[in-house]
Design a protein around this motif. Sequence first.
Motif, short mmCIF file in Angstrom:
data_model
loop_
_atom_site.label_atom_id
_atom_site.label_comp_id
_atom_site.label_asym_id
_atom_site.label_seq_id
_atom_site.Cartn_x
_atom_site.Cartn_y
_atom_site.Cartn_z
N ALA A 67 0.84 -1.20 0.00
CA ALA A 67 0.00 0.00 0.00
C ALA A 67 0.87 1.25 0.00
CB ALA A 67 -0.92 0.00 1.22
N VAL A 68 0.35 2.31 -0.61
CA VAL A 68 1.03 3.60 -0.65
C VAL A 68 0.04 4.66 -0.19
CG1 VAL A 68 2.20 5.31 -2.10
CG2 VAL A 68 2.52 2.87 -2.56
N ALA A 69 0.50 5.54 0.69
CA ALA A 69 -0.32 6.65 1.17
C ALA A 69 0.48 7.94 1.07
CB ALA A 69 -0.73 6.40 2.62
N VAL A 70 -0.23 9.05 0.91
CA VAL A 70 0.42 10.35 0.98
C VAL A 70 -0.19 11.13 2.13
CG1 VAL A 70 1.12 10.46 -1.44
CG2 VAL A 70 -1.07 11.41 -0.76
N VAL A 71 0.69 11.81 2.86
CA VAL A 71 0.30 12.63 4.00
C VAL A 71 1.05 13.95 3.86
CG1 VAL A 71 0.22 12.81 6.51
CG2 VAL A 71 0.02 10.57 5.42
N THR A 72 0.31 15.02 3.60
CA THR A 72 0.94 16.31 3.35
C THR A 72 0.23 17.43 4.09
OG1 THR A 72 1.58 17.87 1.60
CG2 THR A 72 -0.41 16.59 1.20
N GLY A 73 0.98 18.43 4.45
CA GLY A 73 0.43 19.56 5.16
C GLY A 73 -0.29 20.54 4.26
N ARG A 74 -0.02 20.51 2.98
CA ARG A 74 -0.68 21.42 2.04
C ARG A 74 -1.91 20.75 1.43
NH1 ARG A 74 1.23 25.78 0.07
NH2 ARG A 74 0.52 25.36 -2.04
N GLN A 75 -2.80 21.56 0.89
CA GLN A 75 -3.99 21.09 0.20
C GLN A 75 -3.86 21.49 -1.27
OE1 GLN A 75 -6.73 19.50 1.79
NE2 GLN A 75 -7.45 19.11 -0.27
N SER A 76 -4.02 20.54 -2.18
CA SER A 76 -3.83 20.84 -3.60
C SER A 76 -4.62 19.87 -4.46
CB SER A 76 -2.33 20.75 -3.93
OG SER A 76 -2.13 20.80 -5.31
N ASP A 77 -5.38 20.43 -5.40
CA ASP A 77 -6.10 19.59 -6.36
C ASP A 77 -5.12 18.80 -7.22
OD1 ASP A 77 -8.56 20.47 -5.45
OD2 ASP A 77 -8.74 22.04 -6.97
N ILE A 78 -3.95 19.39 -7.49
CA ILE A 78 -2.94 18.74 -8.32
C ILE A 78 -2.51 17.41 -7.67
CG2 ILE A 78 -0.59 18.94 -9.23
CD1 ILE A 78 -1.07 22.01 -9.25
N VAL A 79 -2.27 17.45 -6.37
CA VAL A 79 -1.85 16.24 -5.65
C VAL A 79 -2.95 15.19 -5.71
CG1 VAL A 79 -1.28 15.31 -3.38
CG2 VAL A 79 -0.23 17.45 -4.15
N GLU A 80 -4.18 15.60 -5.49
CA GLU A 80 -5.32 14.67 -5.54
C GLU A 80 -5.38 13.98 -6.90
OE1 GLU A 80 -8.50 12.85 -3.55
OE2 GLU A 80 -7.30 14.48 -2.71
N ARG A 81 -5.28 14.76 -7.96
CA ARG A 81 -5.37 14.19 -9.32
C ARG A 81 -4.20 13.26 -9.61
NH1 ARG A 81 -6.70 19.46 -10.70
NH2 ARG A 81 -4.80 19.74 -11.92
N ARG A 82 -2.99 13.67 -9.25
CA ARG A 82 -1.81 12.85 -9.54
C ARG A 82 -1.87 11.52 -8.80
NH1 ARG A 82 1.53 10.63 -12.89
NH2 ARG A 82 3.63 10.31 -12.10
N MET A 83 -2.20 11.58 -7.52
CA MET A 83 -2.22 10.35 -6.73
C MET A 83 -3.35 9.42 -7.17
SD MET A 83 0.42 10.45 -5.01
CE MET A 83 1.48 11.77 -5.57
N GLN A 84 -4.50 9.97 -7.49
CA GLN A 84 -5.59 9.13 -8.00
C GLN A 84 -5.19 8.47 -9.31
OE1 GLN A 84 -9.08 11.65 -8.17
NE2 GLN A 84 -9.55 11.33 -6.00
N ALA A 85 -4.48 9.20 -10.17
CA ALA A 85 -4.03 8.63 -11.45
C ALA A 85 -3.07 7.46 -11.22
CB ALA A 85 -3.35 9.71 -12.30
N LEU A 86 -2.34 7.50 -10.12
CA LEU A 86 -1.40 6.42 -9.81
C LEU A 86 -2.07 5.26 -9.08
CD1 LEU A 86 1.70 8.49 -8.65
CD2 LEU A 86 1.32 7.39 -10.87
N GLY A 87 -3.31 5.45 -8.62
CA GLY A 87 -4.01 4.40 -7.90
C GLY A 87 -3.88 4.51 -6.39
N VAL A 88 -3.34 5.62 -5.90
CA VAL A 88 -3.22 5.83 -4.45
C VAL A 88 -4.59 6.26 -3.93
CG1 VAL A 88 -2.12 7.20 -2.64
CG2 VAL A 88 -0.78 6.44 -4.62
N THR A 89 -5.11 5.55 -2.96
CA THR A 89 -6.42 5.88 -2.40
C THR A 89 -6.33 6.54 -1.03
OG1 THR A 89 -6.64 3.64 -1.52
CG2 THR A 89 -7.60 4.06 -3.69
N ASP A 90 -5.22 6.36 -0.35
CA ASP A 90 -5.04 6.99 0.97
C ASP A 90 -4.32 8.31 0.77
OD1 ASP A 90 -6.14 4.91 2.74
OD2 ASP A 90 -4.48 3.70 1.97
N ILE A 91 -5.10 9.38 0.61
CA ILE A 91 -4.57 10.72 0.34
C ILE A 91 -5.03 11.64 1.47
CG2 ILE A 91 -4.50 12.63 -1.31
CD1 ILE A 91 -5.45 10.52 -3.45
N PHE A 92 -4.10 12.10 2.27
CA PHE A 92 -4.40 12.97 3.41
C PHE A 92 -3.71 14.30 3.18
CE2 PHE A 92 -4.78 8.66 4.84
CZ PHE A 92 -5.91 8.65 5.64
N GLN A 93 -4.51 15.35 2.91
CA GLN A 93 -3.95 16.68 2.66
C GLN A 93 -4.39 17.64 3.76
OE1 GLN A 93 -3.43 18.05 -1.43
NE2 GLN A 93 -5.07 16.59 -1.97
#
Length: 184
Positions: A67-93
């Motif tokens: 599993a891969v997750a991203v945890v970031t202090g910033r909020q960005s639509d770009i990050v959401e789109r990129r991670m979804q395109a890669l199949g990452v479902t655990d995205i915490f912004q």
Amino acid sequence: MPTISTWYGDISESLFESFKAIRLVICDVDGVFSDGRIYLGNAGEELKAFHTRDGFGVKALLNNGIAVAVVTGRQSDIVERRMQALGVTDIFQGTTEKLAVYQQLANKYQLHDREIASIGDDVPDVVMLQHAGVGVAPQDAHPWVQQQADYITSMRGGFGAVRELSDLILLSQGHLQLQGGMSV
């Protein structure tokens, strides 16, 4: 201390053994998936650059049941789109309490710290690096963060640091494949 030779240089046998246990990789975004710079346009648009090699590494981890997750202090639509395109479902912004998210992910996947790797480049990431079985910092991470890490990548953030971590995990687990696929 015995070492294992890899494309990225020699690593200790004990670190190589630690990579074998990894079932979840938690990543910061800015300074890890990107070079840490944020481009702002006159119309207020925000741009970031992501490397396809890192994307390929994420897909390889996911394809091998890690599993891969991203945890970031910033909020960005770009990050959401990129991670979804890669199949990452655990995205915490917009996360200020990274340890709480780390623990939430450990509980979700029913994992012990030794089964988690975390990669981050700055002070807010240290708490996750210290709890993870393998804490990783990109080559250009803040010096204090590097001192807290178990491994410092030979690649800079945004230029293959995530791919390097992916390759080392998959190499240790006997799943690194060097054929086929497409850039992502």
